[in-house]
Design an enzyme around this catalytic site. Sequence first.
Site, short mmCIF file in Angstrom:
data_model
loop_
_atom_site.label_atom_id
_atom_site.label_comp_id
_atom_site.label_asym_id
_atom_site.label_seq_id
_atom_site.Cartn_x
_atom_site.Cartn_y
_atom_site.Cartn_z
N THR A 221 0.33 -3.09 -7.62
CA THR A 221 0.85 -2.81 -8.97
C THR A 221 2.10 -3.63 -9.31
OG1 THR A 221 2.30 -1.08 -8.17
CG2 THR A 221 0.05 -0.42 -8.78
N ASP B 68 8.38 -13.56 3.67
CA ASP B 68 7.44 -14.04 4.70
C ASP B 68 7.86 -15.41 5.21
OD1 ASP B 68 5.97 -11.79 4.36
OD2 ASP B 68 4.24 -12.75 3.41
C1 PRP Z 1 10.32 -9.50 -3.25
C2 PRP Z 1 11.67 -10.11 -3.60
C3 PRP Z 1 12.22 -9.13 -4.59
C4 PRP Z 1 11.00 -8.69 -5.33
C5 PRP Z 1 10.90 -9.44 -6.62
O1 PRP Z 1 10.47 -8.51 -2.31
O2 PRP Z 1 12.51 -10.31 -2.51
O3 PRP Z 1 12.88 -8.04 -4.00
O4 PRP Z 1 9.86 -9.01 -4.50
O5 PRP Z 1 9.87 -8.96 -7.39
P1 PRP Z 1 10.12 -8.13 -8.73
O6 PRP Z 1 11.18 -8.82 -9.49
O7 PRP Z 1 8.77 -8.18 -9.42
O8 PRP Z 1 10.49 -6.73 -8.35
P2 PRP Z 1 9.25 -7.68 -1.67
O9 PRP Z 1 9.16 -6.32 -2.31
O10 PRP Z 1 8.00 -8.49 -1.69
O11 PRP Z 1 9.72 -7.41 -0.22
P3 PRP Z 1 10.31 -8.38 0.92
O12 PRP Z 1 11.73 -8.60 0.57
O13 PRP Z 1 10.13 -7.56 2.14
O14 PRP Z 1 9.50 -9.65 0.95
#
Ligand code: PRP
Length: 242
Positions: free
Chosen positions: A140, A237
Amino acid sequence: TKNPLSPTQCVGPDYRPESKKPIATVSTEVPFENVHTLPQTPQLIALLTMIRDKNTHRADFIFYSNRIIRLLVEEGLNHLPVVEHAITTPVGRSYAGVQFQGKICGVSIMRAGEAMEQGLRDCCRSVRIGKILIQRDEETSKPKLFYDKLPEDIADRWVLLLDPMFATGGSATMAVEVLMSRGVPEGRILFLNLIASPEGIEPFVKRFPKLRVVTAFIDQGLDEKNYIVPGLGDFGDRFYTM
Ligand code: PRP
Ligand code: URA
């Protein structure tokens, strides 16, 4: 003297006039005073090129990301208030300088935001760092808050909020809500970010007009999975596990 290289081979800061640069190397402009994009130097674009390249391996990804993070931290610190501070130099001259007055802390949005902590520590020795674990749902794209641990006196500090990727803006919005619920005034939050999407940043800065965003680059948009394009893929990642 004529340059022996053709325009496409040409090297140097002015390798092409502004209007002829590939569109993806030109940061999207947004009309908000609280959004500060780093100076778009050839050096910055070269660093971004390295980390955007899917063939860049993890060690290089970390190295070049760290260089951009350092630029972001230095620029972020420029937004903190200073007071006059007079000193005397070793040759006996007085110098009417300035010094930062106030308390700061970093807050990283885990996991990817933790990658920016070292850059902050390199500039601000023994800085306090809080953590907020927010994960975006892969289906989502909605953020979910799992955990936070923040300095007790965070309401009295300037907060440098750290997250390299700003896509829909859901995670950053949730993090700012956590900070404000602990008494941090909106105007004392600086959000440091590597790559932002235009559609995410607009509602975010309208909702929090006193907060400042310092970003290296505003990309072209989001794809159908809400990944930033052209982007760099999944920052967490690539920095931690790939
Ligand atoms: C990624 C990134 C942000 C978020 C951005 O983290 O570091 O926190 O997605 O997306 P948004 O602006 O649509 O919220 P993720 O939740 O994938 O986790 P990670 O840091 O563990 O990779
Ligand atoms: N998180 C990332 O790491 N990259 C994106 O493009 C979007 C969210």
